[in-house]
Motif scaffolding. Structure first.
Motif, mmCIF file in Angstrom:
data_model
loop_
_atom_site.group_PDB
_atom_site.id
_atom_site.type_symbol
_atom_site.label_atom_id
_atom_site.label_comp_id
_atom_site.label_asym_id
_atom_site.label_seq_id
_atom_site.Cartn_x
_atom_site.Cartn_y
_atom_site.Cartn_z
ATOM 1 N N ASN A 251 10.196 13.294 -6.305
ATOM 2 C CA ASN A 251 10.466 14.685 -5.965
ATOM 3 C C ASN A 251 10.272 14.915 -4.473
ATOM 4 O OD1 ASN A 251 9.021 14.802 -8.938
ATOM 5 N ND2 ASN A 251 10.841 16.082 -8.766
ATOM 6 N N ASP A 252 9.026 14.822 -4.042
ATOM 7 C CA ASP A 252 8.699 15.177 -2.658
ATOM 8 C C ASP A 252 9.374 14.260 -1.646
ATOM 9 O OD1 ASP A 252 6.737 17.274 -3.242
ATOM 10 O OD2 ASP A 252 5.551 15.650 -4.115
ATOM 11 N N ILE A 253 9.205 12.952 -1.825
ATOM 12 C CA ILE A 253 9.593 11.994 -0.785
ATOM 13 C C ILE A 253 11.104 11.762 -0.794
ATOM 14 C CG2 ILE A 253 9.228 9.651 0.101
ATOM 15 C CD1 ILE A 253 6.783 11.676 0.275
ATOM 16 N N PHE B 61 4.276 21.269 3.212
ATOM 17 C CA PHE B 61 3.440 20.631 2.197
ATOM 18 C C PHE B 61 3.911 20.970 0.794
ATOM 19 C CE2 PHE B 61 0.641 21.107 5.854
ATOM 20 C CZ PHE B 61 -0.065 19.917 5.864
ATOM 21 N N ASP B 62 3.755 19.986 -0.077
ATOM 22 C CA ASP B 62 3.695 20.236 -1.507
ATOM 23 C C ASP B 62 2.313 20.853 -1.778
ATOM 24 O OD1 ASP B 62 3.999 19.773 -4.406
ATOM 25 O OD2 ASP B 62 2.555 18.153 -4.072
ATOM 26 N N PHE B 63 2.103 21.423 -2.946
ATOM 27 C CA PHE B 63 0.802 22.050 -3.224
ATOM 28 C C PHE B 63 -0.089 21.172 -4.123
ATOM 29 C CE2 PHE B 63 -1.737 25.407 -5.574
ATOM 30 C CZ PHE B 63 -2.639 25.597 -4.543
ATOM 31 N N ASP B 64 0.298 21.034 -5.399
ATOM 32 C CA ASP B 64 -0.582 20.366 -6.367
ATOM 33 C C ASP B 64 -0.721 18.873 -6.070
ATOM 34 O OD1 ASP B 64 -1.215 22.609 -8.165
ATOM 35 O OD2 ASP B 64 0.955 22.623 -8.492
ATOM 36 N N ASP B 65 -1.935 18.426 -5.994
ATOM 37 C CA ASP B 65 -2.311 17.041 -5.682
ATOM 38 C C ASP B 65 -2.015 16.649 -4.239
ATOM 39 O OD1 ASP B 65 -3.814 15.822 -7.686
ATOM 40 O OD2 ASP B 65 -2.053 15.539 -8.948
ATOM 41 N N THR B 66 -1.482 17.591 -3.457
ATOM 42 C CA THR B 66 -1.317 17.335 -2.028
ATOM 43 C C THR B 66 -2.359 18.129 -1.237
ATOM 44 O OG1 THR B 66 1.024 16.817 -2.253
ATOM 45 C CG2 THR B 66 0.277 17.532 -0.072
ATOM 46 N N LEU B 67 -2.469 19.428 -1.531
ATOM 47 C CA LEU B 67 -3.495 20.251 -0.872
ATOM 48 C C LEU B 67 -4.697 20.490 -1.772
ATOM 49 C CD1 LEU B 67 -1.236 22.944 0.852
ATOM 50 C CD2 LEU B 67 -2.301 20.937 1.898
ATOM 51 N N GLY C 236 3.903 15.137 0.589
ATOM 52 C CA GLY C 236 3.842 15.371 -0.854
ATOM 53 C C GLY C 236 3.410 14.120 -1.589
ATOM 54 N N ASP C 237 3.058 14.280 -2.861
ATOM 55 C CA ASP C 237 2.482 13.142 -3.604
ATOM 56 C C ASP C 237 3.471 12.464 -4.548
ATOM 57 O OD1 ASP C 237 1.883 15.756 -5.159
ATOM 58 O OD2 ASP C 237 1.644 14.180 -6.671
ATOM 59 N N ARG C 238 4.592 13.084 -4.837
ATOM 60 C CA ARG C 238 5.492 12.492 -5.843
ATOM 61 C C ARG C 238 6.696 11.840 -5.181
ATOM 62 N NH1 ARG C 238 5.415 14.430 -11.446
ATOM 63 N NH2 ARG C 238 3.479 15.568 -11.742
HETATM 64 MG MG MG Z 1 2.311 17.522 -6.154
#
Ligand code: MG
Length: 258
Positions: free
Chosen positions: A200-202, A9-15, A195-197
């Motif tokens: 970055n994440d995806i 997991f990503d953290f911010d806005d994901t969890l 992740g949400d971004r």
């Molecule tokens: Mg995030």
């Protein structure tokens, strides 16, 4: 096709949900830089005024992220603190940066809260035997973000967790994903990344070869990009049927479609 054994997991806005957080950008750090200022003042270190220290620090951080994004290297919180001291020609008389990082006294950001289903979803994933990991683009060392994880009662869920500040690379650079995959002892095809971004994440998860899931709650509106996740969810618990479907694909010998 290997079985999925881990969810990263990503953290911010994901969890955790930033939708109710209203403080603008760098203002989040103001009270913490104030803590450092107060500490240095108590050590009788000659200082400029509080605003000068705060704005010098913010400018340094903004510039460091701009530079780092050119090649996805990780910004180091300790390095930005040292650069701030250097720019202001502050002699802190041998006080270590570690001490300043502790005096910064990082805490969860006010009004950032868990999503309603974060704890139940992570609990279910653990019960189903998945290893869990956390990868955050954050200049802070993990021990500082752990202060937040502990406050949200998330600390015990993760088998591996890193910040880009610690690894020296940020998402989407493959090195930060491989760092955690190695810690977990798995190959990318065994992991789902959430992740949400997109950029970055995806993008990073796709390039490394993990199954990508975009967390897309209503408050986040990213402009349309060409980056496509394998799956998109609006709430974390939607992960559970996705993982169940991936497992049945494996047991049916199907090839995963992108
Ligand atoms: Mg995030």
């Amino acid at each position: 096709m290997p079985n999925i054994t881990a969810v990263l997991f990503d953290f911010d806005d994901t969890l955790v949900d930033w939708s109710r957080q209203a403080t603008h950008g760098g203002e989040i750090y103001r009270r913490h830089i104030d803590n450092v200022y107060t500490y240095l003042q108590a050590q009788a270190i000659p200082l400029p005024d509080r605003e000068t220290l705060f704005h010098c620090y913010l400018d340094t951080v903004i510039q460091a992220w701009q530079v780092a994004k050119a090649d996805w290297t990780g910004v180091s919180f300790a390095a930005t603190m040292q650069q701030t001291l250097d720019k202001l020609e502050l002699n802190i008389n041998g006080i270590g940066l570690d001490t300043l990082l502790h005096e910064f006294a990082w805490q969860p950001v006010p009004n950032v809260v868990l999503y309603p289903d974060t704890l139940t979803t992570l609990t279910t994933l653990r019960e189903r035997g998945y290893k869990l990991g956390l990868i955050t683009n954050s200049m802070m060392p993990m021990w500082m973000r752990d202060i937040e994880l502990a406050a949200y009662q998330l600390l015990d869920f993760f088998d591996a967790r890193v910040t880009s500040g610690d690894v020296g690379y940020m998402k989407p650079h493959p090195a930060i994903y491989h760092h955690v995959l190695e810690q977990l002892g798995i190959v990318p095809e065994q992991a789902v990344f959430v992740g949400d971004r997109p950029e970055n994440d995806i993008a990073g998860a796709n390039a490394v070869g993990m199954v990508s899931v975009m967390m897309s709650p209503p408050h986040l509106q990213y402009k349309d990009t060409k980056i496509r996740p394998n799956f998109t969810i609006k709430q974390l618990h939607e992960l559970l049927p996705i993982l169940a479907a991936l497992e049945s694909e494996v047991s049916n010998g199907q090839t995963r479609t992108e």
